[in-house]
Design a protein around this motif. Structure first.
Motif, mmCIF file in Angstrom:
data_model
loop_
_atom_site.group_PDB
_atom_site.id
_atom_site.type_symbol
_atom_site.label_atom_id
_atom_site.label_comp_id
_atom_site.label_asym_id
_atom_site.label_seq_id
_atom_site.Cartn_x
_atom_site.Cartn_y
_atom_site.Cartn_z
ATOM 1 N N SER A 1 0.150 5.104 -4.592
ATOM 2 C CA SER A 1 -0.893 4.163 -4.192
ATOM 3 C C SER A 1 -1.492 3.505 -5.419
ATOM 4 N N LYS B 1 -7.671 4.671 -6.984
ATOM 5 C CA LYS B 1 -6.700 5.487 -7.710
ATOM 6 C C LYS B 1 -6.777 5.222 -9.219
ATOM 7 N N SER C 1 0.852 -1.189 0.000
ATOM 8 C CA SER C 1 0.000 0.000 0.000
ATOM 9 C C SER C 1 0.887 1.238 0.000
ATOM 10 N N CYS C 2 0.252 2.374 -0.260
ATOM 11 C CA CYS C 2 0.976 3.646 -0.144
ATOM 12 C C CYS C 2 1.272 3.928 1.323
ATOM 13 N N THR C 3 0.326 3.545 2.185
ATOM 14 C CA THR C 3 0.528 3.726 3.627
ATOM 15 C C THR C 3 1.849 3.076 4.049
ATOM 16 N N ASP D 1 4.058 12.534 -1.042
ATOM 17 C CA ASP D 1 2.888 11.663 -1.025
ATOM 18 C C ASP D 1 2.232 11.829 -2.391
ATOM 19 N N ALA E 1 0.378 9.564 -3.810
ATOM 20 C CA ALA E 1 -0.649 8.508 -3.874
ATOM 21 C C ALA E 1 -1.597 8.730 -5.047
ATOM 22 N N GLN E 2 -1.944 9.987 -5.290
ATOM 23 C CA GLN E 2 -2.905 10.314 -6.355
ATOM 24 C C GLN E 2 -2.204 10.771 -7.629
HETATM 25 C C1 LIG Z 1 -4.972 6.909 -1.143
HETATM 26 C C2 LIG Z 1 -4.043 7.771 -0.396
HETATM 27 C C3 LIG Z 1 -3.136 7.255 0.554
HETATM 28 C C4 LIG Z 1 -3.159 5.828 1.022
HETATM 29 O O1 LIG Z 1 -2.986 4.905 0.025
HETATM 30 P P1 LIG Z 1 -3.138 3.341 0.368
HETATM 31 O O2 LIG Z 1 -2.535 2.691 -0.821
HETATM 32 O O3 LIG Z 1 -4.602 3.068 0.514
HETATM 33 O O4 LIG Z 1 -2.390 3.073 1.615
HETATM 34 C C5 LIG Z 1 -2.222 8.112 1.130
HETATM 35 N N1 LIG Z 1 -2.200 9.423 0.833
HETATM 36 C C6 LIG Z 1 -3.072 9.962 -0.041
HETATM 37 C C7 LIG Z 1 -2.973 11.429 -0.347
HETATM 38 C C8 LIG Z 1 -4.030 9.163 -0.684
HETATM 39 O O5 LIG Z 1 -4.882 9.708 -1.537
#
Ligand SMILES: *Cc1c(COP(=O)(O)O)cnc(C)c1O
Length: 376
Positions: free
Chosen positions: A176, A181, A54-56, A152, A154-155
């Motif tokens: 992520s 996403k 995961s991104c987390t 970060d 993720a997006q």
């Molecule tokens: C979706 C998201 C995460 C977490 O991503 P996961 O893969 O669900 O852990 C973290 N930061 C932002 C800004 C996100 O949009």
């Protein structure tokens, strides 16, 4: 009911997932993991990408790599997902929230330097909606104060700022591949991008439960053992097989999404110009990835009404983050530096409209029609 999101699906995933299922290597760091990592390295230009569950967890690895210890401070926006802060709070960091800029909902880079203290270790820019932060300014502050930048992103997969891929500019970047996403590794997934080569060796150890197993497999050492702290931060081959199918088609996935985004923008800009709503303005130096289409209502109450209005017509539109500094854990683990001029008020106005790969134009046009009706 037309949902707000549906996971992207191209049809190519099936063959790759079956291939992975039938292979003798199901656990992490197998052929599909390596294909995804090579793709990210070559297509985006980072020195090393490591797939994560995961991104987390990519952010948690970044916090370990940055050497976060109790009392350290980490600067980020309050308008973000919990994982951005939690990854650092886990290691005892004090989270220092800085206000956002209303045009992009990203951290206002002009406010960062005033929040730096001798305890600051890391800046975490969050590229909201896949619209890049001003990374030149942020990297400049980091360099002058000897700080680490963890993006970060993720997006932000397949988006750019100043011609550079998001996630590849800071010392570290986190992606992520969650089902919400632009592309997904079958529901859950992520990657850590390592753009500063001094972190590569330790990152591989942290990802492998604190062992030097990766070096062992490359034949650099004759046995592997526990050498550092770490975790189990490898996704399975099934996840990477699913993702690889989508990475191969990422340009197409992004183009389809951008067309939908532009359709919303073109149709809603007259209501924006009439001053009734505001829609996102993309800065000139940014190539976004259409991760999200949002508009801003006048206030919280009007947003509540519009959500209800669209729901009655069969369309889901949703709000987004409750600013972290006003949440229970945010109060405990963080503080807001300076004045909250925009974070709370802008977050209360923001409404996300349905946008996903399989969203039919007729539904998108219907959403537009209902919004026009609501404001007429
Ligand atoms: C979706 C998201 C995460 C977490 O991503 P996961 O893969 O669900 O852990 C973290 N930061 C932002 C800004 C996100 O949009």
């Amino acid at each position: 009911m037309i949902p707000f999101n549906k996971p992207p699906y191209t049809g190519r995933e099936d063959a790759y997932v079956i291939e992975a299922m039938r292979s003798p290597h199901l656990s992490g760091d197998g052929p599909f993991s390596k294909k995804c990592e090579a793709w990210l390295g070559e297509q985006l230009g980072c020195s090393k990408a490591l797939m994560t569950p995961s991104c987390t967890q990519a952010l948690e690895m970044a916090a370990i790599l940055a050497g976060i210890k109790p009392g350290d401070e980490v600067i980020m926006p309050s308008y973000t997902f919990v994982s951005t802060a939690n990854a650092f709070a886990l290691h005892g960091a004090q989270i220092v929230f800085v206000d956002i800029r209303p045009d992009t909902m990203n951290i206002n880079h002009e406010l960062i330097e005033a929040a730096v203290t001798e305890k600051t270790r890391v800046i975490v820019p969050v590229h909201y909606a896949g619209v890049g932060c001003d990374m030149n300014a942020i990297m400049d502050i980091a360099q002058r104060h000897d700080l680490i930048v963890v993006e970060d992103a993720a997006q932000g997969v397949a988006a750019k700022v100043d011609g550079r891929a998001l996630g590849t500019i800071g010392h570290l970047g986190a992606f992520s591949f969650h089902e919400t996403k632009n592309c997904t590794s079958g529901g859950e997934g992520g990657a850590l991008l390592i753009n500063d080569a001094r972190f590569i060796e330790r990152a591989e150890i942290i990802r492998e439960k604190g062992t030097n197993r990766a070096q062992f497999f490359r034949g650099f050492i004759d046995k592997y053992s526990w050498v550092d702290i770490g975790g189990s931060y490898l996704p399975s081959e099934l996840q990477c097989a699913y993702l690889y199918a989508q990475l191969e088609l990422l340009q197409e996935l992004t183009d389809v999404r951008l067309r939908k985004w532009n359709r919303y923008r073109d149709a809603l800009s007259t209501i924006d110009e009439a001053g009734k709503i505001s829609i996102a303005k993309i800065p000139d130096n940014v190539e976004h990835n259409a991760h999200m289409f949002y508009l801003k209502c006048r206030d919280l109450e009007e947003r509540r009404q519009l959500i209800g209005y669209l729901r009655d017509k069969g369309y889901m539109a949703v709000f987004h983050y409750v600013p972290l500094h006003s949440s229970k854990a945010g109060v405990k683990y963080g503080r807001f530096h300076g004045e909250d001029l925009h974070t709370t008020t802008e977050s209360e106005r923001l409404l996300r409209l349905p946008i996903y790969h399989g969203l039919a134009d007729e539904h998108l046009d219907a959403v537009i029609g209902h919004i026009r009706q609501f404001y007429s």
